[in-house]
Every structure is written in structure tokens, then in C-alpha cells.
Design a protein around this motif. Structure first.
Motif, PDB file in Angstrom:
ATOM      1  N   GLN A 143     -13.574 -20.947  -7.848  1.00 51.60           N
ATOM      2  CA  GLN A 143     -12.538 -20.383  -8.774  1.00 51.60           C
ATOM      3  C   GLN A 143     -11.499 -19.856  -7.756  1.00 51.60           C
ATOM      4  O   GLN A 143     -11.776 -18.993  -6.774  1.00 51.60           O
ATOM      5  CB  GLN A 143     -13.174 -19.190  -9.460  1.00 51.60           C
ATOM      6  N   LYS A 200      -8.047 -23.294 -14.039  1.00 55.16           N
ATOM      7  CA  LYS A 200      -9.655 -23.762 -14.082  1.00 55.16           C
ATOM      8  C   LYS A 200      -9.639 -24.753 -12.691  1.00 55.16           C
ATOM      9  O   LYS A 200      -8.763 -25.352 -12.351  1.00 55.16           O
ATOM     10  CB  LYS A 200      -9.833 -24.870 -15.199  1.00 55.16           C
ATOM     11  N   ASP A 252     -12.268 -27.378 -10.512  1.00 53.05           N
ATOM     12  CA  ASP A 252     -13.541 -28.292 -10.809  1.00 53.05           C
ATOM     13  C   ASP A 252     -13.790 -28.903  -9.277  1.00 53.05           C
ATOM     14  O   ASP A 252     -13.028 -29.625  -8.805  1.00 53.05           O
ATOM     15  CB  ASP A 252     -13.297 -29.304 -11.764  1.00 53.05           C
TER      16      ASP A 252
END
Length: 229
Positions: free
Chosen positions: A212, A220, A222
Motif C-alpha cells: 500500500q 489501490k 496490487d
């Protein structure tokens, strides 16, 4: 015969090192009929470095003079570019309507705190892209990221990290595509006014959900998408 001058260069400067012979001749003031290829004369190379045309780290110079061969020591794999592109796409689509921009390794910075020397991060997130000096941005990014390669790891963890600390960048990611690992460093201050980077978190496959952006908590990130190489 002298040994070749060994150099390593960073960021997106391959096209300069592998410049056409006609540009090399112009840079080094060789005769127009010169067939030299892959040679750059020492003094003009130094001038090019000082003027910001290229960033070269001389590993062994000694008393060498005249023209010297340049050895490509980048050892940068295509995965390096994949990681950069994955991050830019992943974050870029989320901030396209904001004042902030996620920028890849084609963007250069010049900061007064770094004597206006050119620095080219692999990735930066900058919310002040209006401040410029010619083709360089002068605003301080809130976050930068470097993707490690064999030839740049020492520089990314050492001198470049120190530059980022000195100019006040808040968040620094070091990404190792070989290990599938992200080190997140944050810039903090001491009571005496000095600053330092500390390792906030290391993210691997085992804790991939912890990836993060600290400075941009609403964005966001990933882990699998970043390392989709």
C-alpha cells in the motif's frame, strides 16, 4: 594499450551510449571520415556529464587520456521495464482526474537541494508538475520508486537514496523483481532537524496484501499486478 574505461550508466540513457557514430564524432570533434564507433573522448564525456546530457559513473580512470571505449554495464533486464509500466498503469488510471501524475523513467528532475544535478527516478508520483526548469521538473515528488538491477542496486540503495532523503521525498520504494519483493521506506525527522529514511515495511508473496502507498492511502496497489512479468 590502456584498459577500457569502465562506466555504468542509469535510467534511460542507453540511446546516448549507443549513439550513432556521426553524433559521437560531433561530440568528440573527430574528423568526418573517422570510423570510430563506441568511443567517446574523455574530456567531452566529462563535459556532457556536467551539462546533464548523460549521467556516467567512472569506475576506473587513472591517467587515461584521449579517446576511450565505453563498456555497457547496465545489465538491465526487460522485467525492469515491465515493473515500471505495471505500476504506472495501475496508479495512473486512479489519479487521472487529480492534480497528481505518476511518471515513468523518461522524466528528469533538477532540485536546488541537489545542486540542480539531473536525477531520473524509475517512477515518481508528483502533485506539482508545473514547477519546471527547461525540460526538468523541479517540484518534489511525494513518492519515488526504483527497480533494482545488478548494475544499479548499489546506487539505488546508496547515493540515490541519499539524494531522495536530502530533497525531502516522503516515500521511497525499492522493488526487486528477482525476489518479488518491495521495500517501503519513509522519510522521518530527528529532533536536531536532520532527516533519515527508515524501513517501514517489506512486502513479499507471504504478506502481499500489505502492499500500500503510505502517502496515497486511497490508491489501490496490487502485488500480483505489479509483478505480472
Amino acid at each position: 594499450m590502456h584498459e577500457p574505461l569502465k562506466c555504468k550508466y542509469f535510467a534511460n540513457l542507453r540511446n546516448i551510449i549507443r549513439m550513432p557514430p556521426r553524433f559521437q564524432r560531433r561530440l568528440c570533434n573527430w574528423p568526418s571520415n573517422s570510423s570510430y564507433s563506441g568511443l567517446i573522448c574523455t574530456k567531452r564525456l566529462e563535459n556532457a556529464v556536467e551539462s546533464g546530457i548523460m549521467r556516467i559513473y567512472q569506475m576506473k580512470v587513472g591517467d587515461l587520456v584521449g579517446t576511450l571505449p565505453i563498456e555497457d554495464m547496465s545489465n538491465t533486464f526487460i522485467e525492469h521495464s515491465f515493473i515500471i509500466n505495471n505500476f504506472v498503469v495501475m496508479i495512473g488510471k486512479q489519479i487521472k482526474d487529480s492534480l497528481c501524475r505518476v511518471l515513468g523513467d523518461g522524466v528528469q528532475y533538477q532540485w536546488r537541494e541537489n545542486e540542480n544535478k539531473i536525477v531520473i527516478p524509475d517512477v515518481s508520483i508528483n502533485c506539482n508538475t508545473r514547477d519546471r526548469k527547461n525540460v526538468s521538473l523541479t517540484g518534489i515528488p511525494r513518492m519515488v520508486m526504483e527497480v533494482l538491477s545488478d548494475s544499479t542496486e548499489e546506487y539505488d540503495r546508496g547515493e540515490k537514496m541519499e539524494i531522495y532523503r536530502k530533497v525531502g521525498i516522503s516515500e521511497y520504494w525499492i522493488v526487486d523483481w528477482r525476489k518479488k519483493q518491495v521495500e517501503i521506506y519513509l522519510n522521518d525527522g530527528r529532533e536536531d532537524g536532520t532527516t533519515y529514511f527508515y524501513l517501514y515495511k517489506t512486502v513479499t508473496m507471504e504478506n502481499k496484501d500489505d502492499l500500500q502507498l503510505v502517502m496515497f492511502p486511497n490508491l489501490k496497489t496490487d502485488f500480483d499486478e505489479l509483478f505480472n512479468i
